[in-house]
Write a protein that holds these residues in place. Structure first.
Motif, PDB file in Angstrom:
ATOM      1  N   GLU A   1       0.515  -1.197  -0.076  1.00 50.42           N
ATOM      2  CA  GLU A   1       0.310   0.147   0.079  1.00 50.42           C
ATOM      3  C   GLU A   1       0.747   1.412   0.193  1.00 50.42           C
ATOM      4  OE1 GLU A   1      -3.040   2.167   3.444  1.00 50.42           O
ATOM      5  OE2 GLU A   1      -3.126   0.284   3.111  1.00 50.42           O
ATOM      6  N   TRP A   2       1.783   1.514   0.812  1.00 57.16           N
ATOM      7  CA  TRP A   2       2.857   2.484   0.461  1.00 57.16           C
ATOM      8  C   TRP A   2       4.060   2.419  -0.534  1.00 57.16           C
ATOM      9  CZ3 TRP A   2       8.097   2.527   0.372  1.00 57.16           C
ATOM     10  CH2 TRP A   2       8.853   4.074   0.380  1.00 57.16           C
ATOM     11  N   ILE A   3       4.284   1.564  -1.049  1.00 56.39           N
ATOM     12  CA  ILE A   3       4.698   1.933  -2.880  1.00 56.39           C
ATOM     13  C   ILE A   3       3.537   2.507  -3.816  1.00 56.39           C
ATOM     14  CG2 ILE A   3       5.218   1.090  -4.210  1.00 56.39           C
ATOM     15  CD1 ILE A   3       6.823  -2.037  -2.828  1.00 56.39           C
ATOM     16  N   GLY A   4       2.234   2.222  -3.085  1.00 57.13           N
ATOM     17  CA  GLY A   4       1.154   2.482  -4.343  1.00 57.13           C
ATOM     18  C   GLY A   4       1.623   2.421  -5.596  1.00 57.13           C
ATOM     19  N   ASP A   5       1.337   3.417  -6.820  1.00 56.42           N
ATOM     20  CA  ASP A   5       1.531   2.868  -8.189  1.00 56.42           C
ATOM     21  C   ASP A   5       3.391   3.582  -8.173  1.00 56.42           C
ATOM     22  OD1 ASP A   5      -0.609   2.324  -8.752  1.00 56.42           O
ATOM     23  OD2 ASP A   5      -1.584   4.452  -8.988  1.00 56.42           O
TER      24      ASP A   5
ATOM     25  N   PHE B   1      16.553  -3.632  -2.522  1.00 56.34           N
ATOM     26  CA  PHE B   1      15.776  -3.938  -3.688  1.00 56.34           C
ATOM     27  C   PHE B   1      14.799  -3.167  -4.062  1.00 56.34           C
ATOM     28  CE2 PHE B   1      16.604  -7.337   0.354  1.00 56.34           C
ATOM     29  CZ  PHE B   1      16.213  -8.087  -0.269  1.00 56.34           C
ATOM     30  N   VAL B   2      15.294  -2.620  -5.493  1.00 54.61           N
ATOM     31  CA  VAL B   2      14.461  -2.301  -6.106  1.00 54.61           C
ATOM     32  C   VAL B   2      12.905  -2.566  -6.595  1.00 54.61           C
ATOM     33  CG1 VAL B   2      13.583  -0.532  -8.194  1.00 54.61           C
ATOM     34  CG2 VAL B   2      16.371  -0.897  -7.272  1.00 54.61           C
ATOM     35  N   VAL B   3      12.223  -2.212  -6.305  1.00 55.12           N
ATOM     36  CA  VAL B   3      10.656  -3.333  -6.915  1.00 55.12           C
ATOM     37  C   VAL B   3       9.821  -2.226  -7.191  1.00 55.12           C
ATOM     38  CG1 VAL B   3       8.534  -3.388  -5.281  1.00 55.12           C
ATOM     39  CG2 VAL B   3      11.102  -3.855  -4.378  1.00 55.12           C
ATOM     40  N   GLY B   4       9.294  -2.821  -8.698  1.00 52.08           N
ATOM     41  CA  GLY B   4       8.246  -1.951  -9.710  1.00 52.08           C
ATOM     42  C   GLY B   4       6.669  -1.709  -9.078  1.00 52.08           C
ATOM     43  N   PRO B   5       5.953  -0.733  -9.594  1.00 51.61           N
ATOM     44  CA  PRO B   5       4.870  -0.445  -9.651  1.00 51.61           C
ATOM     45  C   PRO B   5       3.986  -1.651  -9.228  1.00 51.61           C
ATOM     46  CG  PRO B   5       5.400   1.158 -11.212  1.00 51.61           C
ATOM     47  CD  PRO B   5       6.566   0.243 -10.906  1.00 51.61           C
TER      48      PRO B   5
END
Length: 219
Positions: free
Chosen positions: A25-29, A134-138
C-alpha cells in the motif's frame, strides 16, 4: 525464502519512523527502493542513510520512494537520525523500518528463519547479511537485488542509474549497454524482429553484428 528477480516482493506491515505502514500500500503506483542495515549506530550505514537523504530529490524525480530498514527498535532510529544529521549534514527524510523482531529480514531472506531472541543482544556482525538493496516496481515485482558486505558502502548513484534503465526499458523495446547513462545510445531488444524494428526506427540502426542493433535512446 530466496527472492529472485521477477518475484513479487513480499508484503508486510511494520512500524517505521513515520508510523505504521503496509508495504504494498505504501508503494502504491510508484517505484520503490528498500535498503537494509544490520544495526543502528554503525559507521558505514550512517554514511549511507545520510547520502540517501541528500539525493532523495533524485529519487522523487523518478517517481521512486525510498525506505530504510534496521534491525533495531524504532526509538533507537530516532536517536540515530540525530547522529546522521550531525555527521552527514542531512537527517533521514524517508521512513526507516523497525525490524526488531527480525520479521522483514527473514521474509526477504536476509536472516535465517530460525533467528530469534533479544535484538539488543545481537551485534552488527550477527546481522551482517542484512545489507541488501531491493528495487521494486509499481507492479510489486522485484527488479533489482544488490548485496553488500558491511565494510563496503553502497553506491546509490548506481541504484539511480539502474532505475533509469529499468524505467526506460519497461517503456520501450530496448536494452541498455555496459556503463550506460541516461541519454546514451541503447540496443534494440532481441525480441524485436528486424521488420518490427524498421517500423519503430525507420531511419535504421548501427549494426556491428547482426545481434547488436544500436539506436539513439527513445525520448
Amino acid at each position: 525464502m530466496t527472492l529472485k528477480l521477477g518475484d513479487t516482493a513480499p508484503d508486510f506491515e511494520a512500524e517505521t519512523t513515520e508510523g505504521k505502514i503496509s508495504f504494498h500500500e505504501w508503494i502504491g503506483d510508484s517505484w520503490a527502493v528498500l535498503f537494509s542495515h544490520p544495526k543502528d549506530f554503525t559507521p558505514v550505514c550512517t554514511t549511507e542513510l545520510g547520502y540517501m537523504a541528500s539525493i532523495k530529490p533524485e529519487f522523487d524525480r523518478r517517481g521512486t520512494k525510498i525506505i530504510g530498514l534496521s534491525v533495531d527498535p524504532v526509538e533507537r532510529h530516532a536517536a540515530w537520525a540525530s547522529d546522521i544529521e550531525e555527521t552527514q549534514g542531512t537527517a533521514p527524510n524517508y521512513p526507516i523500518i523497525s525490524d526488531g523482531d527480525f520479521a522483514v529480514s527473514k521474509l526477504y531472506g536476509m536472516l535465517p528463519a530460525d533467528v530469534s531472541g533479544d535484538v539488543a543482544a545481537r551485534t552488527p556482525a550477527d546481522n551482517q547479511t542484512v545489507r541488501n538493496v531491493f528495487v521494486v516496481g509499481p507492479d510489486k515485482k522485484v527488479k533489482l537485488i544488490l548485496v553488500y558486505p558491511m565494510s563496503t558502502g553502497r553506491n546509490f548513484d548506481e541504484v539511480l542509474r539502474v532505475i533509469d534503465s529499468l524505467q526506460l526499458t519497461s517503456a520501450h523495446n530496448v536494452s541498455t549497454p555496459a556503463n550506460w547513462r541516461d541519454g546514451d545510445k541503447v540496443i534494440i531488444s532481441g525480441s524485436v524482429s528486424n521488420d518490427q524494428a524498421k517500423e519503430i526506427w525507420p531511419d535504421g540502426w548501427e549494426e556491428p553484428k547482426p545481434y547488436i542493433r544500436i539506436v539513439p535512446q527513445p525520448s
